[in-house]
Scaffold this active site. Structure first.
Site, short mmCIF file in Angstrom:
data_model
loop_
_atom_site.label_atom_id
_atom_site.label_comp_id
_atom_site.label_asym_id
_atom_site.label_seq_id
_atom_site.Cartn_x
_atom_site.Cartn_y
_atom_site.Cartn_z
N ASP A 1 -86.95 -7.25 -0.97
CA ASP A 1 -87.03 -8.05 0.22
C ASP A 1 -88.24 -7.45 0.90
OD1 ASP A 1 -86.55 -9.64 2.63
OD2 ASP A 1 -85.54 -8.14 3.20
N LYS B 1 -84.82 4.21 -6.17
CA LYS B 1 -85.13 5.52 -5.27
C LYS B 1 -84.15 6.42 -6.26
CE LYS B 1 -86.43 7.95 -1.80
NZ LYS B 1 -87.77 8.47 -1.58
N TYR C 1 -76.93 -5.83 0.58
CA TYR C 1 -76.80 -7.19 1.19
C TYR C 1 -75.18 -7.46 1.14
CZ TYR C 1 -81.53 -8.45 2.25
OH TYR C 1 -82.74 -8.41 2.83
N ASP D 1 -92.47 -8.82 1.01
CA ASP D 1 -93.32 -9.23 2.39
C ASP D 1 -94.59 -8.18 2.32
OD1 ASP D 1 -91.46 -10.92 3.19
OD2 ASP D 1 -91.46 -10.15 5.35
N ASP E 1 -90.77 4.31 -2.21
CA ASP E 1 -91.92 4.78 -1.17
C ASP E 1 -93.20 4.85 -2.05
OD1 ASP E 1 -90.75 6.86 -2.79
OD2 ASP E 1 -90.69 8.46 -1.16
C1 IPM Z 1 -85.96 -13.55 2.22
C2 IPM Z 1 -85.29 -13.61 3.69
C3 IPM Z 1 -83.88 -13.37 3.59
C4 IPM Z 1 -83.28 -12.16 2.88
C5 IPM Z 1 -83.12 -13.41 5.11
C6 IPM Z 1 -83.45 -14.50 5.71
C7 IPM Z 1 -81.66 -13.27 4.89
O1 IPM Z 1 -85.87 -12.24 4.34
O2 IPM Z 1 -85.33 -14.45 1.56
O3 IPM Z 1 -86.51 -12.66 1.82
O4 IPM Z 1 -83.36 -11.04 3.39
O5 IPM Z 1 -83.13 -12.17 1.62
MG MG Z 2 -87.37 -11.45 3.20
#
Ligand code: IPM
Ligand code: MG
Length: 373
Positions: free
Chosen positions: A247, A191, A142, A251, A223
């Site tokens: 990240d 990884k 990042y 999700d 993975d």
């Molecule tokens: C999160 C989001 C952010 C990230 C984006 C909005 C930059 O997806 O906080 O998980 O990737 O960190």
């Molecule tokens: Mg995110």
């Protein structure tokens, strides 16, 4: 207790969900005699529109001088669909994380039995799932050097980690794994079979593990972890990982709970702590009063806990569980018989103030139910 809180509503559904958390915080303040003073600040697409800068100096200063930041969401389709845009809303959040040195993002993944039917997984796989992801937040790909060839034929993003960047988040995660309520297990997701940075993570974590003999450590390639989160999520207790992997898997893990809209997070480090739901700005729902405010409300609960207000935090969580178990939920959870964002916020707030008894009769509040839009 008196606290100064910066509120950044941000983009998309950010403002409408954050308003519900503020409502809850106000209710808590009234009930327990606290004073929460809010300073509203701009960030993201909203800030670009109004000031040309995704993180105006004024916002940064206010955050640095506050006790905590409550943040909504960031992102706008006009930037998502334009890869050439030079200024992007997300730059605001990334810079804020860096400036406040928020190196650890903490994302708890809990499942609610009442919502098990919403998960794409079998209910039996969700029983007793309770884990927490510690995602490194200010390093890795990042924040590495970015490059785009002038003729547009090549691009690269560097991924780098220093030993100290790994150490500080690893200690945080190990400390957490030692808590009485945890199962004393830490899984490092990396990884290391391919990446040099992952091999450094593994080495540093192996060394640090010696200082926490009561915590069992295992190592998992990302993975495989992506698969294990789906086939056997109950095996996880504390998951430690770098920025990008965190990240993605957070999700993924949110799907277990039934809706991304339910999950809170705290970003911690050396500066002011920031609390935000893990969902994005969900622009399709913006302004429709249909987004799920629970992720934001539980983020406010994490903030209360951070202030040391554990009774208050538990009450907020109890109110949320009450709403979910009784079917008082938003459209992401119940597409037909749903409640509006603001109605749900009010109901949770009424539960907190005792206006709605725990053994509520559904019919009694049926009148407040939403209509289908
Ligand atoms: C999160 C989001 C952010 C990230 C984006 C909005 C930059 O997806 O906080 O998980 O990737 O960190
Ligand atoms: Mg995110």
């Amino acid at each position: 207790m008196k606290k100064n809180i910066v509120v950044i509503e941000g983009d998309g559904i950010g403002p409408e969900v954050t308003k519900q958390s503020v409502k809850i915080l106000d209710e808590i303040a009234e009930l327990f005699d606290h004073e929460f003073i809010y300073s509203y600040q701009l960030m993201g697409a909203d800030a670009i529109d109004k000031t040309g800068n995704p993180l105006p100096d004024k916002t940064l200063e206010a955050c640095k001088n506050s006790d905590a930041v409550l943040f909504g969401a960031i992102g706008h389709p006009k930037y998502d669909n334009d890869p050439t845009a030079k200024v992007r809303p997300e730059q605001g959040l990334l810079r804020l994380r860096k400036e406040l040195q928020l190196f650890g993002n903490i994302r708890p993944i809990i499942t609610y039995p009442a919502l098990a039917h919403l998960s794409p997984l079998k209910a039996s796989r969700l029983e007793n799932v309770d884990f927490i992801i510690f995602r490194e937040l200010t390093g890795g790909i990042y924040f590495g050097k970015k490059y785009l060839a002038e003729d547009g034929s090549y691009a690269s993003d560097d991924c780098g980690y220093s030993r100290s960047e790994i150490e500080r988040i690893a200690h945080l995660a190990f400390h957490f794994a030692q808590k009485p309520e945890r199962r004393k297990k830490l899984t490092l997701v990396d990884k290391a079979n391919v990446l040099e940075t992952s091999r450094l993570w593994r080495k540093v974590v192996q060394e640090i593990a010696l200082q926490y003999p009561d915590v069992a450590v295992d190592y998992m390639f990302v993975d495989n972890a992506a698969m294990q989160i789906i086939i056997n999520p109950v095996q996880f207790d504390v998951v430690l990982t770098e920025n990008m992997f965190g990240d993605i898997i957070s999700d993924e893990a949110s799907v277990l709970t039934g809706s991304l809209g339910l999950l809170p997070s705290a970003s911690v480090g050396t500066g002011t702590v920031l609390f935000e739901p893990i969902h994005g700005s969900y622009p399709q729902a913006a302004g429709k009063d249909i987004a799920n405010p629970v992720g934001s409300i539980l983020s406010a609960a994490m903030m209360l806990e951070y202030f040391g207000l554990t009774t208050e935090a538990s009450l907020v969580r109890e109110a949320v569980s009450w709403s979910l178990t009784n079917g008082f939920v938003t459209k992401d959870i119940e597409p037909v018989n749903f409640y509006f964002t603001s109605t749900l916020g009010e109901m949770i707030s009424d539960y907190i103030s005792g206006k709605i008894p725990g053994s509520v009769k559904r019919e009694n509040i049926e009148l407040r139910k939403s209509t289908i839009i």
